[in-house]
Design a protein around this motif. Structure first.
Motif, PDB file in Angstrom:
ATOM      1  N   LYS A   6       0.862  -1.187   0.000  1.00  0.00           N
ATOM      2  CA  LYS A   6       0.000   0.000   0.000  1.00  0.00           C
ATOM      3  C   LYS A   6       0.899   1.237   0.000  1.00  0.00           C
ATOM      4  CE  LYS A   6      -4.146   1.776   2.191  1.00  0.00           C
ATOM      5  NZ  LYS A   6      -5.113   1.586   3.263  1.00  0.00           N
ATOM      6  N   THR A   8       2.050   4.957   0.747  1.00  0.00           N
ATOM      7  CA  THR A   8       1.809   6.073   1.677  1.00  0.00           C
ATOM      8  C   THR A   8       2.662   7.248   1.199  1.00  0.00           C
ATOM      9  OG1 THR A   8       3.591   5.465   3.187  1.00  0.00           O
ATOM     10  CG2 THR A   8       1.435   4.520   3.652  1.00  0.00           C
ATOM     11  N   SER A  11       5.096  11.569  -2.742  1.00  0.00           N
ATOM     12  CA  SER A  11       6.213  11.944  -3.624  1.00  0.00           C
ATOM     13  C   SER A  11       6.036  11.488  -5.064  1.00  0.00           C
ATOM     14  CB  SER A  11       7.533  11.425  -3.063  1.00  0.00           C
ATOM     15  OG  SER A  11       7.669  10.055  -3.303  1.00  0.00           O
ATOM     16  N   PHE A  21      -2.835   0.845  -4.074  1.00  0.00           N
ATOM     17  CA  PHE A  21      -2.116  -0.425  -3.891  1.00  0.00           C
ATOM     18  C   PHE A  21      -1.245  -0.689  -5.119  1.00  0.00           C
ATOM     19  CE2 PHE A  21      -5.730  -0.959  -1.072  1.00  0.00           C
ATOM     20  CZ  PHE A  21      -5.146  -1.535   0.044  1.00  0.00           C
ATOM     21  N   ILE A  49      11.151   0.811   3.408  1.00  0.00           N
ATOM     22  CA  ILE A  49      10.660   0.422   2.082  1.00  0.00           C
ATOM     23  C   ILE A  49      10.073   1.646   1.375  1.00  0.00           C
ATOM     24  CG2 ILE A  49       8.984  -1.017   0.843  1.00  0.00           C
ATOM     25  CD1 ILE A  49       9.347  -3.109   3.065  1.00  0.00           C
ATOM     26  N   LEU A  50      10.644   1.966   0.224  1.00  0.00           N
ATOM     27  CA  LEU A  50      10.215   3.154  -0.521  1.00  0.00           C
ATOM     28  C   LEU A  50       9.751   2.769  -1.922  1.00  0.00           C
ATOM     29  CD1 LEU A  50      13.072   5.737   0.272  1.00  0.00           C
ATOM     30  CD2 LEU A  50      10.868   5.549   1.383  1.00  0.00           C
ATOM     31  N   ILE A  51       8.937   3.634  -2.491  1.00  0.00           N
ATOM     32  CA  ILE A  51       8.514   3.475  -3.888  1.00  0.00           C
ATOM     33  C   ILE A  51       8.892   4.762  -4.618  1.00  0.00           C
ATOM     34  CG2 ILE A  51       6.122   4.173  -3.256  1.00  0.00           C
ATOM     35  CD1 ILE A  51       5.172   2.429  -5.624  1.00  0.00           C
ATOM     36  N   LYS A  52       9.621   4.636  -5.726  1.00  0.00           N
ATOM     37  CA  LYS A  52      10.070   5.804  -6.494  1.00  0.00           C
ATOM     38  C   LYS A  52      10.181   5.415  -7.959  1.00  0.00           C
ATOM     39  CE  LYS A  52      10.873   8.351  -2.821  1.00  0.00           C
ATOM     40  NZ  LYS A  52      10.231   9.562  -2.476  1.00  0.00           N
ATOM     41  N   VAL A  95      -3.264  -0.332  -8.465  1.00  0.00           N
ATOM     42  CA  VAL A  95      -4.696  -0.281  -8.166  1.00  0.00           C
ATOM     43  C   VAL A  95      -4.974   1.056  -7.476  1.00  0.00           C
ATOM     44  CG1 VAL A  95      -6.612  -1.404  -6.969  1.00  0.00           C
ATOM     45  CG2 VAL A  95      -4.744  -2.786  -7.896  1.00  0.00           C
TER      46      VAL A  95
ATOM     47  N   ILE B   2     -12.084  -3.851  -7.512  1.00  0.00           N
ATOM     48  CA  ILE B   2     -10.771  -4.464  -7.231  1.00  0.00           C
ATOM     49  C   ILE B   2     -10.120  -3.771  -6.032  1.00  0.00           C
ATOM     50  CG2 ILE B   2      -8.439  -4.848  -8.155  1.00  0.00           C
ATOM     51  CD1 ILE B   2      -9.843  -5.117 -10.930  1.00  0.00           C
ATOM     52  N   PHE B   3     -10.258  -2.442  -6.026  1.00  0.00           N
ATOM     53  CA  PHE B   3      -9.680  -1.692  -4.912  1.00  0.00           C
ATOM     54  C   PHE B   3     -10.274  -2.169  -3.585  1.00  0.00           C
ATOM     55  CE2 PHE B   3      -9.602   1.756  -1.858  1.00  0.00           C
ATOM     56  CZ  PHE B   3      -8.261   2.086  -1.863  1.00  0.00           C
ATOM     57  N   PHE B   6      -8.680  -5.292  -2.356  1.00  0.00           N
ATOM     58  CA  PHE B   6      -7.372  -5.032  -1.752  1.00  0.00           C
ATOM     59  C   PHE B   6      -7.524  -4.368  -0.384  1.00  0.00           C
ATOM     60  CE2 PHE B   6      -5.776  -5.715  -6.054  1.00  0.00           C
ATOM     61  CZ  PHE B   6      -4.608  -6.422  -5.794  1.00  0.00           C
ATOM     62  N   GLU B   7      -8.503  -3.472  -0.309  1.00  0.00           N
ATOM     63  CA  GLU B   7      -8.707  -2.778   0.959  1.00  0.00           C
ATOM     64  C   GLU B   7      -9.116  -3.750   2.063  1.00  0.00           C
ATOM     65  OE1 GLU B   7      -9.946   1.770   1.658  1.00  0.00           O
ATOM     66  OE2 GLU B   7     -11.562   0.466   1.011  1.00  0.00           O
ATOM     67  N   ASP B  10      -6.156  -5.667   3.141  1.00  0.00           N
ATOM     68  CA  ASP B  10      -5.322  -4.833   4.021  1.00  0.00           C
ATOM     69  C   ASP B  10      -5.899  -4.813   5.434  1.00  0.00           C
ATOM     70  OD1 ASP B  10      -3.345  -3.040   4.824  1.00  0.00           O
ATOM     71  OD2 ASP B  10      -4.593  -1.308   4.340  1.00  0.00           O
ATOM     72  N   VAL B  15      -1.487  -5.140   4.874  1.00  0.00           N
ATOM     73  CA  VAL B  15      -0.543  -5.113   3.737  1.00  0.00           C
ATOM     74  C   VAL B  15       0.643  -4.218   4.086  1.00  0.00           C
ATOM     75  CG1 VAL B  15      -0.319  -4.267   1.353  1.00  0.00           C
ATOM     76  CG2 VAL B  15      -2.330  -5.584   2.024  1.00  0.00           C
ATOM     77  N   GLU B  16       1.827  -4.632   3.670  1.00  0.00           N
ATOM     78  CA  GLU B  16       3.041  -3.858   3.927  1.00  0.00           C
ATOM     79  C   GLU B  16       2.962  -2.497   3.217  1.00  0.00           C
ATOM     80  OE1 GLU B  16       7.760  -5.039   4.146  1.00  0.00           O
ATOM     81  OE2 GLU B  16       6.373  -6.370   3.145  1.00  0.00           O
ATOM     82  N   ARG B  17       3.622  -1.496   3.770  1.00  0.00           N
ATOM     83  CA  ARG B  17       3.598  -0.148   3.195  1.00  0.00           C
ATOM     84  C   ARG B  17       4.842   0.130   2.366  1.00  0.00           C
ATOM     85  NH1 ARG B  17      -1.221  -1.168   5.094  1.00  0.00           N
ATOM     86  NH2 ARG B  17      -2.395   0.651   5.777  1.00  0.00           N
ATOM     87  N   ALA B  18       4.640   0.856   1.260  1.00  0.00           N
ATOM     88  CA  ALA B  18       5.763   1.382   0.470  1.00  0.00           C
ATOM     89  C   ALA B  18       5.638   2.890   0.524  1.00  0.00           C
ATOM     90  CB  ALA B  18       5.678   0.885  -0.973  1.00  0.00           C
ATOM     91  N   LYS B  19       6.657   3.525   1.096  1.00  0.00           N
ATOM     92  CA  LYS B  19       6.543   4.969   1.320  1.00  0.00           C
ATOM     93  C   LYS B  19       6.991   5.768   0.099  1.00  0.00           C
ATOM     94  CE  LYS B  19       8.818   4.163   5.181  1.00  0.00           C
ATOM     95  NZ  LYS B  19       9.701   4.367   6.308  1.00  0.00           N
ATOM     96  N   ALA B  20       6.101   6.630  -0.355  1.00  0.00           N
ATOM     97  CA  ALA B  20       6.482   7.598  -1.391  1.00  0.00           C
ATOM     98  C   ALA B  20       6.868   8.846  -0.609  1.00  0.00           C
ATOM     99  CB  ALA B  20       5.308   7.843  -2.325  1.00  0.00           C
ATOM    100  N   HIS B  21       8.004   8.747   0.079  1.00  0.00           N
ATOM    101  CA  HIS B  21       8.354   9.707   1.133  1.00  0.00           C
ATOM    102  C   HIS B  21       8.616  11.115   0.619  1.00  0.00           C
ATOM    103  CE1 HIS B  21       9.493  10.731   5.140  1.00  0.00           C
ATOM    104  NE2 HIS B  21      10.696  11.095   4.786  1.00  0.00           N
TER     105      HIS B  21
END
Lengths: 99, 166
Positions: A6, A8, A11, A21, A49-52, A95, B2-3, B6-7, B10, B15-21
Motif C-alpha cells: 500500500k 503512503t 512523492s 495499492f 521500504i520506498l517506492i520511487k 490499483v 478491485i480496490f 485489496f482494501e 489490508d 498489507v506492507e507499506r511502500a513509502k512515497a516519502h
C-alpha cells in the motif's frame, strides 16, 4: 517474488497517491535492468521500504538513482545511489484508490 | 471493486507499506542554529547580571531593557531546544542510536538545561547548555563522517563551540 504493498506519502503524485495499492514482482528485474521511468519498490537503510521512479541505471556498477515526481520528494538527491540488490521489485500493477 | 478487495485484504492481513516519502526539509539539518541560540542565552544572562549590578534606578527604561533581555533569553532557549528536537526526531535514525547510544540522554539533558535556562539566570546552567549542545553537534557530524574542531566563538560570550571541518 510477488508482493502487494500500500502506498503512503505524496512523492509520486499525481500518478500514485497515498492509499493506492501496487503489485510488485522481482522476476522482470532478473532479465531486464531497471530503466528510466520504471516505478520500483526498494529498501533504503534510513527510510525503509520506498517506492520511487527510476531516473537512471548504470549496468556496470549495478547502481541506480531514483526520483519522485513531487518537488519535496526525498530520493537519490538526498540519500544517493542504490544498488540493484536493494530492489524488492518493479510495479506491474497499480490499483488506484477511487476516492 | 478491485480496490475494495485489496482494501479488505489490508484490513484483514495488514498489507506492507511502500513509502512515497516526501519531506519539506529535504535533509537540511545543522546544529549550528541551536549552538548560536544557546550562546545567546548565556549572553543575555550576562547582560541581565550587568544591568542588575549597575544599581541603576528601576525606572521604565530599566524595566524595558530588562524585559527585553529576558524575552530574548526565553526565545533563544526555546529555539535551541526546538532545533535539537527536530534533528533528533527527523534525522537521527536507529543505526545512529546503535553507534551513538548516548544520543537520547544527551538530548534529554539539553531539554532540561534549556528549561532551566528559561526559568533562571543561572549562568553555570546556561554554559552547560552550550556545552551539551556541543556534544550533540559532535555526534551529529560524526554520523555524517565529518570531523569537528572546537574554537571560541568570535563574539561575546566567546565560549567554545564545535564546528565541522568541511
Amino acid at each position: 517474488m510477488i508482493k502487494v504493498l500500500k502506498v503512503t506519502g505524496d512523492s509520486l503524485t499525481p500518478e500514485y497517491k497515498g492509499g493506492d495499492f501496487v503489485i510488485v514482482l522481482k522476476i522482470p528485474l532478473w532479465f531486464k535492468s531497471p530503466k528510466r521511468g520504471d516505478v520500483v519498490v526498494f529498501r533504503q537503510s534510513n527510510y525503509g521500504i520506498l517506492i520511487k521512479q527510476v531516473d537512471r541505471y548504470d549496468p556496470q556498477s549495478g547502481e541506480f538513482f531514483v526520483i519522485g515526481t513531487h518537488a519535496d520528494s526525498v530520493d537519490s538527491r538526498q540519500f544517493g545511489a542504490l544498488h540493484k540488490r536493494d530492489l524488492i521489485g518493479k510495479v506491474i500493477w497499480h490499483v488506484r484508490n477511487p476516492r | 471493486m478491485i480496490f475494495k478487495i485489496f482494501e479488505s485484504l489490508d484490513e484483514k492481513f495488514g498489507v506492507e507499506r511502500a513509502k512515497a516519502h516526501c519531506d519539506v526539509p529535504c535533509g537540511i539539518y545543522d546544529p549550528i542554529v541551536a549552538q548560536i541560540s544557546a550562546l545567546t542565552v548565556v549572553r543575555m544572562i550576562d547582560l541581565i547580571h550587568d544591568l542588575a549590578g549597575k544599581g541603576a534606578e528601576h525606572d521604565t527604561a530599566y524595566h524595558n531593557t530588562m524585559s527585553r533581555y529576558v524575552t530574548v533569553k526565553e526565545e533563544h532557549a526555546e529555539k535551541a531546544k526546538a532545533e535539537i528536537r527536530i534533528i533528533w526526531g527527523d534525522y537521527i535514525k536507529a543505526q545512529h542510536l546503535e553507534s551513538y547510544p548516548q544520543v537520547n540522554s544527551v538530548v534529554h539533558k539539553i531539554m532540561q538545561l534549556g528549561s532551566k535556562s528559561r526559568q533562571t539566570t543561572d549562568r553555570e546552567a546556561a554554559v552547560e547548555f552550550v556545552e551539551t549542545i556541543n556534544e550533540f553537534a559532535e555526534i551529529f557530524w560524526a554520523t555524517k563522517g565529518i570531523t569537528t574542531k572546537r574554537a571560541n566563538a568570535p563574539y561575546a560570550p566567546a565560549l567554545e563551540v564545535v564546528y565541522p571541518n568541511l
